[in-house]
Design a protein around this motif. Structure first.
Motif, PDB file in Angstrom:
ATOM      1  N   MET A   1       0.850  -1.167   0.000  1.00 33.33           N
ATOM      2  CA  MET A   1       0.000   0.000   0.000  1.00 33.33           C
ATOM      3  C   MET A   1       0.894   1.227   0.000  1.00 33.33           C
ATOM      4  SD  MET A   1      -2.833   0.977   2.859  1.00 33.33           S
ATOM      5  CE  MET A   1      -3.266  -0.721   2.900  1.00 33.33           C
ATOM      6  N   THR A   2       0.554   2.156  -0.820  1.00 30.65           N
ATOM      7  CA  THR A   2       1.407   3.325  -0.940  1.00 30.65           C
ATOM      8  C   THR A   2       0.767   4.594  -0.389  1.00 30.65           C
ATOM      9  OG1 THR A   2       0.596   3.735  -3.163  1.00 30.65           O
ATOM     10  CG2 THR A   2       2.597   2.421  -2.958  1.00 30.65           C
ATOM     11  N   SER A   4      -0.327   7.579   1.772  1.00 29.60           N
ATOM     12  CA  SER A   4       0.144   8.186   3.003  1.00 29.60           C
ATOM     13  C   SER A   4       0.215   9.675   2.819  1.00 29.60           C
ATOM     14  CB  SER A   4       1.501   7.599   3.382  1.00 29.60           C
ATOM     15  OG  SER A   4       2.483   8.537   3.572  1.00 29.60           O
ATOM     16  N   PRO A  13       5.023   4.280   4.747  1.00 35.36           N
ATOM     17  CA  PRO A  13       4.804   2.883   4.397  1.00 35.36           C
ATOM     18  C   PRO A  13       6.090   2.227   3.911  1.00 35.36           C
ATOM     19  CG  PRO A  13       2.990   4.215   3.628  1.00 35.36           C
ATOM     20  CD  PRO A  13       4.047   5.166   4.127  1.00 35.36           C
ATOM     21  N   GLY A  14       6.323   1.018   4.392  1.00 38.12           N
ATOM     22  CA  GLY A  14       7.535   0.274   4.070  1.00 38.12           C
ATOM     23  C   GLY A  14       8.577   0.346   5.165  1.00 38.12           C
ATOM     24  N   ALA A  39      -2.077  -7.541  12.857  1.00 37.11           N
ATOM     25  CA  ALA A  39      -1.938  -6.149  12.438  1.00 37.11           C
ATOM     26  C   ALA A  39      -2.372  -5.231  13.577  1.00 37.11           C
ATOM     27  CB  ALA A  39      -2.783  -5.888  11.200  1.00 37.11           C
ATOM     28  N   ASP A 130       1.635  -3.986   9.836  1.00 39.51           N
ATOM     29  CA  ASP A 130       1.212  -5.344   9.493  1.00 39.51           C
ATOM     30  C   ASP A 130       1.738  -6.365  10.492  1.00 39.51           C
ATOM     31  OD1 ASP A 130       3.869  -6.012   8.757  1.00 39.51           O
ATOM     32  OD2 ASP A 130       3.445  -5.936   6.606  1.00 39.51           O
ATOM     33  N   ARG A 136       2.330  -0.135   6.884  1.00 44.49           N
ATOM     34  CA  ARG A 136       1.678  -0.315   5.579  1.00 44.49           C
ATOM     35  C   ARG A 136       0.888   0.908   5.151  1.00 44.49           C
ATOM     36  NH1 ARG A 136       4.784  -3.312   3.190  1.00 44.49           N
ATOM     37  NH2 ARG A 136       5.250  -5.193   4.340  1.00 44.49           N
ATOM     38  N   TRP A 137       0.527   1.769   6.101  1.00 41.27           N
ATOM     39  CA  TRP A 137      -0.226   2.987   5.811  1.00 41.27           C
ATOM     40  C   TRP A 137       0.057   3.969   6.932  1.00 41.27           C
ATOM     41  CZ3 TRP A 137      -4.205   5.231   8.722  1.00 41.27           C
ATOM     42  CH2 TRP A 137      -4.941   6.250   8.086  1.00 41.27           C
ATOM     43  N   GLU A 158      -7.025  -2.916   2.401  1.00 41.98           N
ATOM     44  CA  GLU A 158      -5.842  -3.360   1.665  1.00 41.98           C
ATOM     45  C   GLU A 158      -4.880  -4.183   2.495  1.00 41.98           C
ATOM     46  OE1 GLU A 158      -3.988  -0.644  -0.997  1.00 41.98           O
ATOM     47  OE2 GLU A 158      -5.788   0.585  -1.124  1.00 41.98           O
ATOM     48  N   ILE A 159      -5.145  -4.339   3.791  1.00 41.94           N
ATOM     49  CA  ILE A 159      -4.160  -5.072   4.607  1.00 41.94           C
ATOM     50  C   ILE A 159      -4.435  -6.575   4.585  1.00 41.94           C
ATOM     51  CG2 ILE A 159      -5.326  -4.864   6.824  1.00 41.94           C
ATOM     52  CD1 ILE A 159      -2.182  -4.213   7.641  1.00 41.94           C
TER      53      ILE A 159
END
Length: 159
Positions: A1-2, A4, A13-14, A39, A130, A136-137, A158-159
């Motif tokens: 998921m991108t 943010s 994210p990441g 999560a 996650d 992830r967001w 989206e998770i």
């Protein structure tokens, strides 16, 4: 998921989620690393009993089934002391844990890049982590601007 919208310094994210151990409203330590495998949504907020914070957290309380259905544990964090959070929790009947980032003051908020050192409180930052401990967001709203429930729902989808 991108998706943010975080200011410079806040986690994106990441990024790996920094570990934290904070007391809940009973003084029981909640250790993020112990929650691996599920999560977690960390919701940083400025102050218990304040208008926008009460509105935001009551909206989350009233829609907790969205988070439960997605298998996401909700944890709300502020720099308020445990006793203030406990009184607020009892007053509002939140169905999720409130965690105190009071001492060392704002350490968790600093680790997530959402501590406002000028005013001594957390900004309105939310981080969906996650089961592997990866953000992830994320969203951080400016002072006085509440977070949007629909943005949370989109992240959960989206998770």
């Amino acid at each position: 998921m991108t998706g943010s919208s975080t200011p410079g310094g806040a986690l994106e994210p990441g990024d790996p989620a920094p570990d934290l151990t904070l007391p809940d409203t009973h003084g029981t330590p909640v250790h993020l690393a112990d929650l691996r495998g599920e999560a977690v949504l960390l919701v940083f907020f400025p102050f218990a009993f304040s208008g926008i914070c009460t509105g935001e957290l009551c909206e989350l309380r009233d829609n907790i089934e969205d988070f439960e259905a997605a298998g996401v544990r909700l944890l709300a964090v502020s720099t308020d002391p445990v006793f203030a959070l406990k009184a607020w929790h009892e007053q509002e009947g939140f169905g999720f844990d409130l965690l105190s980032d009071f001492w060392p003051h704002g350490a968790a908020a600093r680790a997530y890049g959402v501590f406002d050192a000028d005013s001594g409180h957390a900004l309105r930052g939310s981080f969906l982590v996650d089961a592997d401990g990866i953000v992830r967001w994320a969203v951080v709203n400016p002072r006085g601007q509440r977070r949007d429930l629909e943005a949370y729902r989109a992240a959960l989808a989206e998770i």
